[in-house]
Design an enzyme around this catalytic site. Structure first.
Site, PDB file in Angstrom:
ATOM      1  N   ASP A  13       0.837  -1.203   0.000  1.00  0.00           N
ATOM      2  CA  ASP A  13       0.000   0.000   0.000  1.00  0.00           C
ATOM      3  C   ASP A  13       0.871   1.252   0.000  1.00  0.00           C
ATOM      4  O   ASP A  13       1.682   1.448   0.895  1.00  0.00           O
ATOM      5  CB  ASP A  13      -0.911  -0.009   1.235  1.00  0.00           C
ATOM      6  CG  ASP A  13      -2.068   0.979   1.136  1.00  0.00           C
ATOM      7  OD1 ASP A  13      -1.843   2.102   0.659  1.00  0.00           O
ATOM      8  OD2 ASP A  13      -3.187   0.624   1.529  1.00  0.00           O
ATOM      9  N   CYS A  53      -7.175   4.337  -2.191  1.00  0.00           N
ATOM     10  CA  CYS A  53      -7.165   2.879  -2.052  1.00  0.00           C
ATOM     11  C   CYS A  53      -8.363   2.197  -2.699  1.00  0.00           C
ATOM     12  O   CYS A  53      -8.197   1.263  -3.486  1.00  0.00           O
ATOM     13  CB  CYS A  53      -7.126   2.499  -0.566  1.00  0.00           C
ATOM     14  SG  CYS A  53      -5.713   3.149   0.322  1.00  0.00           S
ATOM     15  N   ASP A 318      -1.452  -0.682  -4.676  1.00  0.00           N
ATOM     16  CA  ASP A 318      -2.684  -0.012  -5.069  1.00  0.00           C
ATOM     17  C   ASP A 318      -2.390   1.336  -5.727  1.00  0.00           C
ATOM     18  O   ASP A 318      -2.940   1.669  -6.774  1.00  0.00           O
ATOM     19  CB  ASP A 318      -3.648   0.134  -3.883  1.00  0.00           C
ATOM     20  CG  ASP A 318      -3.021   0.767  -2.648  1.00  0.00           C
ATOM     21  OD1 ASP A 318      -1.815   1.083  -2.668  1.00  0.00           O
ATOM     22  OD2 ASP A 318      -3.750   0.947  -1.642  1.00  0.00           O
TER      23      ASP A 318
END
Length: 510
Positions: A13, A53, A318
């Protein structure tokens, strides 16, 4: 009997795409990802389709552009009419396991309004079997407490720096020790799942929260990198000068707060000095090295159990992170730092031997991930997918008619934690921008604001908007047409291949 086909999809992430030693970031200590790059293919120009996200993960896991899946922001629902990677794997006989999160809000037309999933930022996408959910963090914090760690009254305070309360970027370590970090927890959940498979084929989405903020690392990762070794921020002479480029950029420069990125952070992100940015980046790199160490544990397990050469490994993300560039923190707007993401594929097949250790410079996109995995597993790729399989690159081939540009989008409507729509006075359904970018130019089209054009050869940092320059008028027209061609060619088409005929239902693939 044929060897089992396993897939390990690693999704980190907020990891910037060029932050790999293989791609020139030689200040990073990532030996296990280096190992993966040496045995696989690394994609230099890989982009997500959207930020933050929720939209990014919707594109990753449905294979669709934002304009088609329309889960345009965190907390915006994803329509249940779309299939996704998990559903397609189930059709192929797999029970897709997930460690981590997908930040998916369910379809309210088929979900009760008091469903707990409507009270959080997002939950697990339909079809996945969670073996380590992080959406509400209860499981992680419960695990920490079960290890004998005394939890503070506010459980998130485990990410505070040791000692006196901090105030922004810091080199002090987190209160939580490395053995109990969220990165350690994700790894344990993934290994627990793999140990329990007993030789049966598997698919595992192994998600990690880091290097997502808060930018605070446990020992020894907090001091692994020196701030003075970090690249300098790419930004204008002042926040005010940066903001003059565009009204949306100006809003973020004047409104993004450090508190969203550092425990006890104060002031605006744009107020950070170069020294503070350097410290933030050093901590960010430490969080990357922590993930790398834990990926080494996973890779070693696959080798020890004889599964390394039966497993497709995909490492991706992401979205990226501004990291102080253009005076911004987070994943917002239209700059490359938010959209360029890592992509490494290790295909264990003999057909991929000739490409091991290579770098692909062609433009690739996160919508290519789902078709790649499905093709490798021998499963059909749904017509809804806007991307194409990357396996030919692993076999040393460039597919015919491969894209020469990338496209990505951003929706900046009001949410409970950000209000650019209200500040700019733009109607909700016109709070959108779309980008077309190739090797020469980057064109940003707004639904309700003037466009931007950057000449990347002359201005790689993207400071000078050429859209109103008469010398670039023809280029603006050309790239606006590219944008229109893209939207027409990739309009949502799940059912457009079906048709009624005098002989009954006909299906065309393309």
């Amino acid at each position: 009997m044929p060897a089992p086909k396993n897939v390990l999809l690693i999704v980190v992430d907020q990891w910037r795409g060029l932050m790999l030693p293989k791609l020139g970031a030689d200040y990073l200590k990532l030996p296990n990802l280096d190992r993966l790059c040496a045995e696989g293919v690394t994609f230099r120009n890989h982009f997500t389709q959207a930020v933050p996200c929720g939209p990014a993960r919707a594109s990753l896991l449905t294979g669709q552009y934002l304009m088609n899946h329309r889960a345009v922001q965190n907390t915006i629902p994803l329509s249940s009419r779309f299939t996704n990677l998990a559903h397609e794997l189930r059709r192929g006989g797999y029970d897709p396991a997930l460690v981590g999160y997908t930040t998916t809000t369910p379809d309210p037309r088929h979900t009760a309004p008091n469903d707990p999933r409507f009270f959080v930022l997002g939950d697990i996408m339909e079809g996945f079997h969670s073996v380590g959910a992080f959406e509400n963090r209860d499981a992680y914090f419960g695990w920490v407490a079960s290890q004998g760690f005394e939890m503070p009254k506010t459980r998130e305070d485990i990410w505070l720096p040791k000692g006196a309360p901090g105030a922004g970027a810091t080199g002090r370590p987190a209160v939580i020790p490395k053995e109990l970090s969220d990165t350690a927890w994700f790894t344990e959940r993934g290994l627990d799942y793999l140990r329990g498979r007993g030789g049966k084929p598997w698919f595992l989405h192994l998600g990690y929260y880091r290097p997502h903020p808060p930018f605070i690392a446990p020992e020894p990762y907090n001091s692994m990198y020196r701030p003075e070794d970090m690249p300098k921020p790419v930004r204008a002479a002042s926040p005010a000068e940066e903001g003059r480029q565009n009204a949306l950029l100006d809003y973020y420069v004047r409104n993004v707060k450090q508190a969203s990125f550092f425990q006890d952070g104060k002031d605006l992100g744009s107020d950070m000095s170069e020294a503070e940015v350097a410290q933030m980046r050093a901590t960010y790199c430490g969080l990357m090295s922590e993930i790398d160490d834990h990926l080494g544990r996973v890779f070693d397990y696959l080798k020890e159990t004889g599964q390394w050469d039966d497993t497709l490994i995909v490492f991706t993300c992401d979205h990226g992170e501004q990291g102080g560039d253009h005076y911004l923190l987070g994943k917002i707007g239209y700059f490359d730092e938010s959209y360029r993401i890592p992509m490494i594929i290790r295909d264990p097949r003999a057909q991929a031997d000739s490409t091991r250790g290579s770098i692909v410079d062609r433009f690739t996109e996160t919508v290519d991930t789902m078709p790649t995995i499905l093709e490798w597993m021998g499963l059909p790729v749904p017509r809804q997918c806007d991307g194409r399989s990357l396996l030919p690159f692993c076999e040393g081939e460039v597919p015919a008619d491969w894209r020469t540009e990338v496209h990505y989008e951003f929706d900046f409507r009001d949410l409970h934690y950000s209000k650019p729509e209200s500040a700019l006075g733009v109607p909700m359904d016109r709070c959108s921008l779309a980008v077309v970018q190739d090797e020469k130019f980057k064109y940003v089209h707004f639904a309700a604001l003037p466009p931007l054009l950057f000449d990347l050869a002359k201005d790689p940092g993207q400071f000078i908007n050429c859209a109103a320059d008469p010398a670039y008028a023809a280029t603006v027209g050309e790239y606006a047409r590219k944008m229109l061609d893209w939207r027409l060619g990739f309009a949502e088409r799940t059912l457009t291949g079906y048709r009624a005929t005098p002989q009954g239902l006909e299906v065309r693939a393309a």
